[in-house]
Every structure is written in C-alpha cells, then in structure tokens.
Motif scaffolding. Structure first.
Motif, PDB file in Angstrom:
ATOM      1  N   ILE A  50       0.851  -1.199   0.000  1.00  0.00           N
ATOM      2  CA  ILE A  50       0.000   0.000   0.000  1.00  0.00           C
ATOM      3  C   ILE A  50       0.885   1.246   0.000  1.00  0.00           C
ATOM      4  N   GLY A  51       0.326   2.377  -0.450  1.00  0.00           N
ATOM      5  CA  GLY A  51       1.098   3.637  -0.483  1.00  0.00           C
ATOM      6  C   GLY A  51       0.228   4.850  -0.186  1.00  0.00           C
ATOM      7  N   SER A  52       0.847   5.861   0.382  1.00  0.00           N
ATOM      8  CA  SER A  52       0.136   7.120   0.688  1.00  0.00           C
ATOM      9  C   SER A  52       0.122   8.013  -0.539  1.00  0.00           C
ATOM     10  N   ASN A  53      -0.653   9.077  -0.446  1.00  0.00           N
ATOM     11  CA  ASN A  53      -0.520  10.150  -1.431  1.00  0.00           C
ATOM     12  C   ASN A  53       0.802  10.872  -1.179  1.00  0.00           C
ATOM     13  N   GLY A  54       1.160  11.739  -2.137  1.00  0.00           N
ATOM     14  CA  GLY A  54       2.384  12.522  -1.954  1.00  0.00           C
ATOM     15  C   GLY A  54       2.266  13.433  -0.748  1.00  0.00           C
ATOM     16  N   ILE A  55       3.316  13.512   0.025  1.00  0.00           N
ATOM     17  CA  ILE A  55       3.355  14.359   1.215  1.00  0.00           C
ATOM     18  C   ILE A  55       4.542  15.309   1.081  1.00  0.00           C
ATOM     19  N   ILE A  56       4.308  16.560   1.426  1.00  0.00           N
ATOM     20  CA  ILE A  56       5.377  17.567   1.378  1.00  0.00           C
ATOM     21  C   ILE A  56       5.552  18.146   2.766  1.00  0.00           C
ATOM     22  N   VAL A  57       6.785  18.137   3.237  1.00  0.00           N
ATOM     23  CA  VAL A  57       7.133  18.845   4.468  1.00  0.00           C
ATOM     24  C   VAL A  57       7.847  20.132   4.061  1.00  0.00           C
ATOM     25  N   ASP A  58       7.195  21.298   4.316  1.00  0.00           N
ATOM     26  CA  ASP A  58       7.738  22.613   3.888  1.00  0.00           C
ATOM     27  C   ASP A  58       7.662  23.526   5.098  1.00  0.00           C
ATOM     28  N   THR A  59       8.824  23.782   5.680  1.00  0.00           N
ATOM     29  CA  THR A  59       8.859  24.622   6.890  1.00  0.00           C
ATOM     30  C   THR A  59       9.530  25.968   6.670  1.00  0.00           C
ATOM     31  N   THR A  60      10.051  26.194   5.478  1.00  0.00           N
ATOM     32  CA  THR A  60      10.794  27.448   5.239  1.00  0.00           C
ATOM     33  C   THR A  60       9.879  28.588   4.822  1.00  0.00           C
ATOM     34  N   GLY A  61       8.681  28.262   4.410  1.00  0.00           N
ATOM     35  CA  GLY A  61       7.746  29.315   4.017  1.00  0.00           C
ATOM     36  C   GLY A  61       8.211  30.053   2.785  1.00  0.00           C
ATOM     37  N   SER A  62       7.755  31.334   2.678  1.00  0.00           N
ATOM     38  CA  SER A  62       8.040  32.129   1.478  1.00  0.00           C
ATOM     39  C   SER A  62       9.056  33.211   1.786  1.00  0.00           C
ATOM     40  N   GLU A  63      10.048  32.905   2.533  1.00  0.00           N
ATOM     41  CA  GLU A  63      11.029  33.894   2.960  1.00  0.00           C
ATOM     42  C   GLU A  63      11.732  34.514   1.764  1.00  0.00           C
ATOM     43  N   ASN A  64      11.730  35.907   1.733  1.00  0.00           N
ATOM     44  CA  ASN A  64      12.372  36.664   0.648  1.00  0.00           C
ATOM     45  C   ASN A  64      11.829  36.288  -0.721  1.00  0.00           C
ATOM     46  N   GLN A  65      10.565  35.942  -0.767  1.00  0.00           N
ATOM     47  CA  GLN A  65      10.008  35.492  -2.040  1.00  0.00           C
ATOM     48  C   GLN A  65       8.907  36.397  -2.568  1.00  0.00           C
ATOM     49  N   ILE A  66       8.608  37.525  -1.897  1.00  0.00           N
ATOM     50  CA  ILE A  66       7.630  38.493  -2.413  1.00  0.00           C
ATOM     51  C   ILE A  66       8.390  39.747  -2.833  1.00  0.00           C
ATOM     52  N   THR A  67       8.211  40.136  -4.069  1.00  0.00           N
ATOM     53  CA  THR A  67       8.847  41.354  -4.587  1.00  0.00           C
ATOM     54  C   THR A  67       7.765  42.325  -5.025  1.00  0.00           C
ATOM     55  N   LEU A  68       7.796  43.529  -4.469  1.00  0.00           N
ATOM     56  CA  LEU A  68       6.836  44.583  -4.825  1.00  0.00           C
ATOM     57  C   LEU A  68       7.577  45.696  -5.558  1.00  0.00           C
ATOM     58  N   THR A  69       7.119  46.022  -6.747  1.00  0.00           N
ATOM     59  CA  THR A  69       7.760  47.060  -7.560  1.00  0.00           C
ATOM     60  C   THR A  69       6.718  48.094  -7.953  1.00  0.00           C
ATOM     61  N   SER A  70       6.852  49.298  -7.392  1.00  0.00           N
ATOM     62  CA  SER A  70       5.891  50.366  -7.682  1.00  0.00           C
ATOM     63  C   SER A  70       6.287  51.115  -8.946  1.00  0.00           C
ATOM     64  N   ASP A  71       5.299  51.811  -9.521  1.00  0.00           N
ATOM     65  CA  ASP A  71       5.605  52.724 -10.619  1.00  0.00           C
ATOM     66  C   ASP A  71       6.680  53.708 -10.173  1.00  0.00           C
ATOM     67  N   GLU A  72       7.408  54.221 -11.141  1.00  0.00           N
ATOM     68  CA  GLU A  72       8.446  55.202 -10.831  1.00  0.00           C
ATOM     69  C   GLU A  72       7.799  56.491 -10.333  1.00  0.00           C
ATOM     70  N   PRO A  73       8.183  56.971  -9.159  1.00  0.00           N
ATOM     71  CA  PRO A  73       7.626  58.251  -8.673  1.00  0.00           C
ATOM     72  C   PRO A  73       8.252  59.419  -9.420  1.00  0.00           C
ATOM     73  N   ASN A  74       7.842  60.630  -9.084  1.00  0.00           N
ATOM     74  CA  ASN A  74       8.473  61.789  -9.721  1.00  0.00           C
ATOM     75  C   ASN A  74       9.865  62.017  -9.127  1.00  0.00           C
ATOM     76  N   ALA A  75      10.492  63.069  -9.551  1.00  0.00           N
ATOM     77  CA  ALA A  75      11.880  63.312  -9.139  1.00  0.00           C
ATOM     78  C   ALA A  75      12.033  63.475  -7.633  1.00  0.00           C
ATOM     79  N   ASN A  76      10.934  63.836  -6.956  1.00  0.00           N
ATOM     80  CA  ASN A  76      10.990  64.024  -5.507  1.00  0.00           C
ATOM     81  C   ASN A  76      10.513  62.808  -4.724  1.00  0.00           C
ATOM     82  N   GLY A  77      10.136  61.753  -5.451  1.00  0.00           N
ATOM     83  CA  GLY A  77       9.700  60.524  -4.790  1.00  0.00           C
ATOM     84  C   GLY A  77       8.223  60.480  -4.461  1.00  0.00           C
TER      85      GLY A  77
END
Length: 453
Positions: A50-77
C-alpha cells in the motif's frame, strides 16, 4: 520515496528484495516531498503493498520570495495619480528541495493606518494536485487608488500563504498627493479719496498657499511670482518691490498647512502681477482666490505730485505764487496754454479764471468747486479777449489723486483807446475867457483834465 509518480507492485517487490523496506521508524526532514509505501504480509505468506498520497514537508515558508515594484515616482519621490504595484511571488525552489506551492496571495492598502483597499490576487484551488500542478511562481499587480489614499503615509501590504500554511508578508510605502495647492491673495492699501480705481499711494499683497508641509517648495513659490514695474513711458523700475520669506503654519490636516509671504510694492510704478505654483508632487495650483480684492493683477502705486506750467503769451509760471502783481498787459486777445507731466500716472488739467487781485492760497483753492477741464476749453481755444483783468489758476491732478496748484501773475487785456477831455474855467459874463500870463506865456487856465478809459 520522493518520486512524483506512483511505484508499481513489481517495483515495490524489487525494492523489498533489495532491502529498502524497514521495520524501524523513519524520519522525514524539512523541505522534503515523499510517499510512504508499506508491505503487509501474514503468516500464511499473503502480501499486500500500500502507499500514501504525496506528502510535502515545507517549513521554510516564502522567505524573501515576495517582490513589490511600484511605478516610478516623480523626481521628488511622490505620486499624484494611480500607482501600479507589480507583485511577484517566488518560492525560489532549489533543485532537489521540496515545496508545497503557493496557495493564496492577498493584498491590502492602508492610508494613515486605516484600510482603504483589499482583495485576493490568487488562490490555488486544485484538490489533490500532482506535484507538477503546484505553483511556485506567480506575478500580478495592484492599482492603488490615489483619491482614497491621498496621504504621505500610504502602505501596500501583500501576504502569501503556501499549501503548508507558511505565511509571508511584504509591504511598500507610498507618498501620494493629488491635492492641488490653493492660493489666496489679499491686499492692504491706501489711496487718495479722489483717486481713480486701481491707483494707490501704498500697497502690500499677502499671499497664502495651502499645501502639505513637506511637499511645499519655497523657492518654486517665490519664483512663481511674476511682477513687472514700469513708469509712464514703459521704462522698467528697478527694485520696485520686495518679497518676504515664507512662513509655515500647521493646521488640523496635512493638506491644510499654510505658507505665507508678503509683497511690498515700494516704488511708484505701474505694476502687473501674476502667480503660479507647482508643488513637489507636480500638482499645479488652482485659480488664485482674489475674492473681494480690487484690481489684483494690474494697478499703479503713485505717491508723487505731478508737475506743470501755465503760460500767458510769452510768460510762464510753474508754481503757486505768494504775491500777485498786474504789470503784464496786452491790447489784443491773450493766448493761454498749459502743460503737465507725471512720471507714473496720467494727469488731468483744470483751470479757474478770476479777476480777484488777491492771490489765493492752496486752502482757498481747495474750496473752489467750479474748476473747468482745460483741454479743448474756450480758454485753451480762444484765449482771453479784451477788456479783462484776470489770473489763471491751474489744478493738475494725476490718476492717483496727487495734485498741485499753479497760477499766472495778474494780466490785463485792454483794447479800448484812451480819450482826453479838456474842461476850461468858467468864461466871464461876455463869454470870454480871461488870459493869464505865466512865465511870459499867455495860457488858458483849466480847472481839471479828465482822461477817460
């Protein structure tokens, strides 16, 4: 096993015969994808795999994996319109390392700590997925509405949760300003009571710009003030005005802060005034508010009396005399002319003609009510005809109400010839006049001599 496909019974028998099955406890390490297979046999020699379904052990999460890039502001930010924020979620899978895949991506926008926008960007909704169906990369975008996030303290939050329940949140700060600066102009001025509209003897403008404090640019505000100052001939007047430094006052809200400067129009001149201002977020001012202000953009400051002269024939005077004499005569019409000049304003010449032999003072002339415009008048066109004794007074007034008095000396115009009448003494009873000898001359004695005019 960490294979992403199920093993067949023959493959499991081969693994069993190779000693890969064990009756000992098995430890599963972090970030591992696996399937558990078991071999069950009874004492009669019956065997079941007999066999189980696939199992994943993931404890590291999404560290440093979200990147947010805004439109370029004006010269003063800063931003003054919609802001698009690109979102990239990446589990950064290392070769051979298991991952559970992205389950959800959600966002929220806060202005001054109060939530203004929120929503779900992605949801993984496949039940019992294969390993290949798991999502480890996702890209999308958020549009931040500036009208409801008009603040220096606007923050975009993105939260991702993977299928193992690990969470990660990233944020991006935005400085948004869509509020156009407002300008209010008021004047403090003085004018003579008889001045024309727009003519003053002093004038100071107060300019108030309403603008978020750290978006205010004092240099831009000063440079946005345009003033031209010229004399009556259009020649530029140097250093005619001064602009003070700007003073700032905080108000109840950031956008209600005020910045104030005064403009002093120091010299006699004809002024044109304009102002425009663009803040550090590139918002241009609305139409300046000049409610209740008289001629706010074109006006004259004039504190100086005009000058002029009056001429009768070849005789000219340019001031108010203190003593009158009547030593000027003519036996025909006397021509009268007048001149006036003012460095700044137009002028009006009026005259008052009188036979009064006593010089009039400035106070007495102020009380005169029947002044007549000199230009195209009978006096200018026709002069003074015989027989008349006269003095001409001029009142020269500029449009700012500054005035002077000038007068001619006494003048007599007489055309009639003189007549001589001789009246002798009374004759004797015979009608004969007596003779007297004076100094050996025989002469008629006359009682008087009349020379009529």
């Amino acid at each position: 096993s960490n294979s992403d496909s199920a093993l067949s019974e023959n493959e499991l028998i081969t693994l069993y015969e190779a000693g890969k099955f064990t009756t000992e406890k098995y430890t599963v390490y972090a970030d591992e994808l696996f399937v558990v297979y078991a071999r069950i046999s009874d004492y009669a020699g019956n065997t079941l795999y007999i066999g189980s379904n696939g199992i994943i052990v993931d404890t590291t999460g999404s560290e440093n994996q979200i990147t947010l890039t805004s439109d370029e502001p004006n010269a003063n930010g800063y931003y003054n319109s919609d802001v698009n924020v690109a979102v990239e979620v990446d589990e950064e899978v290392v070769s051979g390392q298991a991952y559970s895949g992205i389950k959800t991506v959600d966002y929220a926008v806060e202005k001054d700590g109060v939530k203004t926008q929120e929503g779900n960007l992605f949801t993984f909704d496949i039940s019992n997925p294969t390993q290949k169906q798991l999502v480890n990369e996702w890209t999308g975008s958020i549009t931040v509405d500036p009208t409801i996030n008009n603040s220096c303290d606007t923050v975009v939050y993105v939260k991702t949760v993977d299928n193992a329940g690990n969470e990660r949140t990233e944020s991006a700060a935005l400085d948004i300003d869509v509020t156009a600066p407002t300008i209010r102009i008021t004047y403090d001025d003085t004018a003579n009571v008889n001045a024309e509209e727009g003519y003053f003897t002093s004038r100071t403008a107060t300019v108030v710009i309403t603008e978020r404090i750290h978006h205010f640019d004092a240099d831009a505000a000063t440079n946005g003030i345009t003033i031209n100052a010229v004399d009556a001939n259009g020649k530029a007047i140097e250093n005619a005005y001064t602009i003070s430094d700007w003073t700032t006052a905080e108000r109840k809200t950031a956008d209600a802060a005020t910045h104030t400067a005064t403009i002093k129009f120091n010299k006699d001149a004809n002024y044109t005034f304009a102002i425009s201002y663009t803040d550090n977020a590139d918002n241009k001012n609305t139409e300046p508010d000049v409610t209740g202000q008289t001629v706010p953009y074109e006006f004259t400051v004039d504190t100086t009396k005009p000058t002029g002269s009056v001429t009768v024939e070849a005789n000219t005077w340019d001031k108010l005399l203190e003593v009158l004499t009547f030593g000027l005569y003519k036996n025909s019409t006397a021509k009268v002319s007048a001149t006036a000049d003012d460095d700044t304003s137009p002028v009006v010449i009026e005259y008052y003609k009188t036979s009064n032999a006593t010089v009039m003072t400035e106070k007495e002339l102020d009380a005169v009510t029947d002044w007549t415009a000199f230009e195209n008048s009978a006096l200018e066109q026709n002069g003074v005809s015989p027989d008349e004794q006269f003095v001409v007074y001029l009142k020269i007034t500029d449009y700012a109400g500054n005035y002077i008095y000038i007068n001619s000396d006494g003048y007599i115009v007489e055309k009639s010839e003189s007549k001589i009448v001789l009246t002798p003494e009374e004759a004797n009873e015979k009608g004969i006049y007596g003779l007297e000898y004076e100094n050996g001359i025989n002469a008629v004695s006359y009682t008087h001599l009349t020379l009529p005019t």
